[in-house]
Scaffold this motif. Structure first.
Motif, PDB file in Angstrom:
ATOM      1  N   LEU A   1      -0.577   1.709  10.441  1.00  0.00           N
ATOM      2  CA  LEU A   1      -1.142   0.573  11.169  1.00  0.00           C
ATOM      3  C   LEU A   1      -2.194  -0.142  10.327  1.00  0.00           C
ATOM      4  N   MET A   2      -3.054   0.623   9.663  1.00  0.00           N
ATOM      5  CA  MET A   2      -4.110   0.007   8.856  1.00  0.00           C
ATOM      6  C   MET A   2      -3.525  -0.765   7.678  1.00  0.00           C
ATOM      7  N   ALA A   3      -2.456  -0.254   7.066  1.00  0.00           N
ATOM      8  CA  ALA A   3      -1.795  -0.978   5.980  1.00  0.00           C
ATOM      9  C   ALA A   3      -1.179  -2.272   6.494  1.00  0.00           C
ATOM     10  N   GLY A   4      -0.497  -2.195   7.638  1.00  0.00           N
ATOM     11  CA  GLY A   4       0.116  -3.377   8.220  1.00  0.00           C
ATOM     12  C   GLY A   4      -0.914  -4.417   8.622  1.00  0.00           C
TER      13      GLY A   4
ATOM     14  N   ASP B   1      -3.835  -4.815   7.293  1.00  0.00           N
ATOM     15  CA  ASP B   1      -4.363  -5.406   6.067  1.00  0.00           C
ATOM     16  C   ASP B   1      -3.414  -6.485   5.559  1.00  0.00           C
ATOM     17  N   GLY B   2      -2.101  -6.237   5.693  1.00  0.00           N
ATOM     18  CA  GLY B   2      -1.123  -7.249   5.309  1.00  0.00           C
ATOM     19  C   GLY B   2      -1.256  -8.505   6.149  1.00  0.00           C
ATOM     20  N   ILE B   3      -1.486  -8.336   7.457  1.00  0.00           N
ATOM     21  CA  ILE B   3      -1.670  -9.484   8.353  1.00  0.00           C
ATOM     22  C   ILE B   3      -2.959 -10.223   8.003  1.00  0.00           C
ATOM     23  N   LYS B   4      -4.017  -9.469   7.801  1.00  0.00           N
ATOM     24  CA  LYS B   4      -5.329 -10.063   7.489  1.00  0.00           C
ATOM     25  C   LYS B   4      -5.287 -10.870   6.194  1.00  0.00           C
ATOM     26  N   ARG B   5      -4.608 -10.319   5.177  1.00  0.00           N
ATOM     27  CA  ARG B   5      -4.572 -10.958   3.861  1.00  0.00           C
ATOM     28  C   ARG B   5      -3.338 -11.837   3.658  1.00  0.00           C
ATOM     29  N   LYS B   6      -2.494 -11.919   4.713  1.00  0.00           N
ATOM     30  CA  LYS B   6      -1.265 -12.716   4.658  1.00  0.00           C
ATOM     31  C   LYS B   6      -0.413 -12.343   3.432  1.00  0.00           C
ATOM     32  N   ILE B   7      -0.172 -11.042   3.286  1.00  0.00           N
ATOM     33  CA  ILE B   7       0.607 -10.550   2.156  1.00  0.00           C
ATOM     34  C   ILE B   7       2.081 -10.877   2.381  1.00  0.00           C
ATOM     35  N   ASP B   8       2.644 -11.699   1.510  1.00  0.00           N
ATOM     36  CA  ASP B   8       4.051 -12.095   1.602  1.00  0.00           C
ATOM     37  C   ASP B   8       4.888 -11.105   0.793  1.00  0.00           C
ATOM     38  N   PRO B   9       5.700 -10.279   1.439  1.00  0.00           N
ATOM     39  CA  PRO B   9       6.460  -9.268   0.694  1.00  0.00           C
ATOM     40  C   PRO B   9       7.456  -9.876  -0.284  1.00  0.00           C
ATOM     41  N   SER B  10       8.008 -11.054   0.038  1.00  0.00           N
ATOM     42  CA  SER B  10       8.963 -11.694  -0.863  1.00  0.00           C
ATOM     43  C   SER B  10       8.275 -12.162  -2.138  1.00  0.00           C
TER      44      SER B  10
ATOM     45  N   HIS C   1       0.809  -1.219   0.000  1.00  0.00           N
ATOM     46  CA  HIS C   1       0.000   0.000   0.000  1.00  0.00           C
ATOM     47  C   HIS C   1       0.846   1.273   0.000  1.00  0.00           C
ATOM     48  N   ALA C   2       2.173   1.131  -0.095  1.00  0.00           N
ATOM     49  CA  ALA C   2       3.054   2.293   0.063  1.00  0.00           C
ATOM     50  C   ALA C   2       2.724   3.464  -0.864  1.00  0.00           C
ATOM     51  N   PRO C   3       2.440   3.259  -2.148  1.00  0.00           N
ATOM     52  CA  PRO C   3       2.135   4.426  -2.987  1.00  0.00           C
ATOM     53  C   PRO C   3       0.988   5.264  -2.447  1.00  0.00           C
ATOM     54  N   ALA C   4      -0.054   4.608  -1.918  1.00  0.00           N
ATOM     55  CA  ALA C   4      -1.177   5.339  -1.314  1.00  0.00           C
ATOM     56  C   ALA C   4      -0.798   5.904   0.047  1.00  0.00           C
ATOM     57  N   LEU C   5      -0.075   5.108   0.832  1.00  0.00           N
ATOM     58  CA  LEU C   5       0.351   5.554   2.161  1.00  0.00           C
ATOM     59  C   LEU C   5       1.128   6.860   2.085  1.00  0.00           C
ATOM     60  N   ILE C   6       1.967   6.970   1.062  1.00  0.00           N
ATOM     61  CA  ILE C   6       2.883   8.109   0.971  1.00  0.00           C
ATOM     62  C   ILE C   6       2.133   9.423   0.803  1.00  0.00           C
ATOM     63  N   ALA C   7       0.895   9.374   0.294  1.00  0.00           N
ATOM     64  CA  ALA C   7       0.083  10.588   0.233  1.00  0.00           C
ATOM     65  C   ALA C   7      -0.218  11.124   1.628  1.00  0.00           C
ATOM     66  N   ILE C   8      -0.118  10.253   2.642  1.00  0.00           N
ATOM     67  CA  ILE C   8      -0.390  10.643   4.032  1.00  0.00           C
ATOM     68  C   ILE C   8       0.899  10.774   4.832  1.00  0.00           C
ATOM     69  N   THR C   9       1.892   9.935   4.547  1.00  0.00           N
ATOM     70  CA  THR C   9       3.149   9.976   5.311  1.00  0.00           C
ATOM     71  C   THR C   9       4.153  10.979   4.748  1.00  0.00           C
TER      72      THR C   9
ATOM     73  N   HIS D   1      -7.683   2.866  -1.190  1.00  0.00           N
ATOM     74  CA  HIS D   1      -7.920   3.369   0.169  1.00  0.00           C
ATOM     75  C   HIS D   1      -8.898   2.519   0.969  1.00  0.00           C
ATOM     76  N   ASP D   2      -9.352   1.397   0.404  1.00  0.00           N
ATOM     77  CA  ASP D   2     -10.300   0.564   1.144  1.00  0.00           C
ATOM     78  C   ASP D   2      -9.700   0.046   2.444  1.00  0.00           C
ATOM     79  N   PHE D   3      -8.385  -0.182   2.448  1.00  0.00           N
ATOM     80  CA  PHE D   3      -7.746  -0.664   3.680  1.00  0.00           C
ATOM     81  C   PHE D   3      -7.833   0.370   4.801  1.00  0.00           C
ATOM     82  N   LEU D   4      -7.936   1.651   4.444  1.00  0.00           N
ATOM     83  CA  LEU D   4      -8.044   2.713   5.448  1.00  0.00           C
ATOM     84  C   LEU D   4      -9.452   2.825   6.015  1.00  0.00           C
ATOM     85  N   THR D   5     -10.449   2.480   5.224  1.00  0.00           N
ATOM     86  CA  THR D   5     -11.840   2.642   5.659  1.00  0.00           C
ATOM     87  C   THR D   5     -12.372   1.421   6.406  1.00  0.00           C
ATOM     88  N   GLU D   6     -11.566   0.378   6.524  1.00  0.00           N
ATOM     89  CA  GLU D   6     -11.979  -0.792   7.303  1.00  0.00           C
ATOM     90  C   GLU D   6     -12.339  -0.367   8.729  1.00  0.00           C
TER      91      GLU D   6
END
Length: 474
Positions: A377-380, A382-391, A305-313, A431-436
């Motif tokens: 936190l919401m991005a992280g 979402d990664g836990i919920k969806r088991k997103i494997d960064p590798s 989600h970093a490209p979207a996150l960066i609009a906020i960070t 941004h759906d991960f943010l509105t959860e």
């Protein structure tokens, strides 16, 4: 601390005024000051009214009445006022008593509530490393027929031949030569130590301070981690004290990411982890950098989600003057242990199970901390919920210096957006991960994007001084 305890503190400290504060969309504090004699228990129950239409990005004039609801856990004595003043940070409510969905602090609370309801853990801890510059002079202008800026510092590399000092004392900080030298090269030890003293007196646990890499007074002070909202409160306190101590010394401090061309900018590396009832959830001995699978999934969410996150960070046009290749600012969306050229770094030096954490290095201090920490936190989660494997998504791990890779190798690595507008495009698309859980509302996202688009346009349509160097003789 209860309201009654705050009232007792007012008497004990002979407080003359109480300063009620709230945070706007950009992360700037605003305040209304009330004589202590007028502050009663009912003040904490009913709140303090203010005009929301006068705050950019908040309310229209037809619905301007809003209420600051004091948080009694946030109080501290203002170290700068001539009259003894107690600062109280507030949440924003509508007149009917509802939490205002554009209030950054309320969003932070909702993010913490969402974590607890998710069953993942009981608390998320954050520790920002917020860098800044201390200048002697700053001047800028942007008008119809003129555009300029000027900053100066007694220790800057460009001042080795300056005569105004009444005899140049030398010992200037070279470009990229400012990391932790002793005095007299580091001329700002006493300023930073006074900042630390004031921070400690205001309740922060400060771990260390030092000169940073860039010339012209770049600095960093590290304070201890805490839970999400408390850390955001602490960062607001940190910036307030840094700004005002610098002013007491006749100087000026800025958290602007890139005030200087050709040297390192100022980032806000954010360390983060999740605990459950005191037990760390990011540690697993023998895993990559001793990280648990949960931590790796959290990283996957951050990088996905970093490209979207960066609009906020990284929410300023100036943010993208720092996010360029060749400096320590990480533009590459990969993770690594101990590698400062990665967007996500896992610290490995002197780390205990409870100290096991991930560090997102891309953010800067133009971010509103309540929004930035909540979004991470919401991005992280979402990664836990969806088991997103960064590798599996090609995000690493990368344990080599990315800046030294060949151009062909670099093409395989995804980068951060190149501008604020690009980041806002990403946020609109993702941004759906943010509105959860209702943490960020759709209205907030739409309003935020519109608010930031206006900033980007204001910069884009103005004539830049360098354009005269490039095009005046065409």
């Amino acid at each position: 601390m209860s309201a009654q305890q705050v009232l007792e503190l007012i008497k004990e400290k002979n407080i003359e005024f109480v300063d009620f504060r709230f945070i706007d969309l950009s992360g700037r504090a605003h305040h209304i000051t009330v004589p202590a004699s007028e502050v009663e228990a009912e003040t904490f129950e009913n709140g303090v009214a203010f005009d929301g239409s006068s705050i950019s990005g908040f309310r229209g004039i037809e619905e301007s009445d809003m209420v600051m609801m004091p948080d009694t856990e946030s109080v501290y004595v203002d170290p700068f006022t001539a009259h003894s003043t107690l600062i109280v940070v507030c949440n924003i409510h509508t007149p009917d008593g509802q939490r205002y969905d554009r209030d950054p602090r309320s969003i932070a609370h909702k993010a913490e509530e969402y974590l607890q309801k998710s069953g993942v853990g009981s608390a998320a801890f954050f520790a920002p490393e917020s860098e800044f510059f201390i200048f002697d002079d700053v001047r800028y202008e942007s008008s119809m027929n003129a555009s300029s800026y000027f900053v100066d510092s007694e220790e800057a590399a460009w001042n080795t031949n300056r005569k105004e000092e009444g005899g140049n004392s030398g010992f200037k900080v070279g470009v990229k030569g400012g990391y932790v030298p002793v005095s007299p090269i580091d001329a700002q030890q006493d300023i930073r130590s006074e900042m630390v003293r004031q921070l400690q007196e205001s309740g922060l646990r400060v771990e260390r301070h030092h000169h940073e890499v860039a010339t012209a007074g770049q600095a960093e002070i590290n304070f201890r981690f805490d839970t999400l909202t408390k850390t955001a409160d602490n960062l607001m306190k940190y910036k307030y004290i840094v700004h005002n101590v610098a002013r007491q010394f006749g100087k000026t401090a800025t958290f602007m990411p890139k005030p200087l061309f050709g040297d390192n900018g100022s980032g806000m590396h954010v360390h983060q982890s999740i605990f459950n009832e005191g037990e760390p959830l990011f540690y697993e001995k023998g895993g990559y950098a001793n990280l648990s699978q949960m931590a790796l999934h959290y990283i996957g969410g951050i990088l996905h989600h970093a490209p979207a996150l960066i609009a906020i960070t990284n929410p300023s046009t100036n943010s993208f003057k720092r996010l360029v290749p060749g400096y320590e600012a990480p533009v590459n969306l990969v993770y690594s242990k101990g590698n400062r050229s990665a967007a996500v770094r896992i610290p490995v030096a002197a780390v205990t199970p409870k100290g096991c954490r991930i560090e997102f290095r891309t953010p800067d201090s133009t971010a509103n901390p309540y929004l930035a920490f909540s979004a991470m936190l919401m991005a992280g989660l979402d990664g836990i919920k969806r088991k997103i494997d960064p590798s599996a998504l090609g995000f690493g791990p990368f344990d080599t210096n990315i800046y030294e890779l060949s151009e062909d190798q670099k093409k395989e690595i995804r980068s951060v957006p190149g501008s604020l507008d690009e980041a806002l495009d990403a946020l609109e698309a993702d941004h759906d991960f943010l509105t959860e859980g209702g943490v960020f509302s759709k209205d907030f996202i739409e309003n935020y994007v519109s608010f930031k688009r206006a900033e980007a346009k204001a910069v884009a349509i103005r004539v830049h001084p360098h354009e005269f160097s490039l095009y005046y003789d065409c």
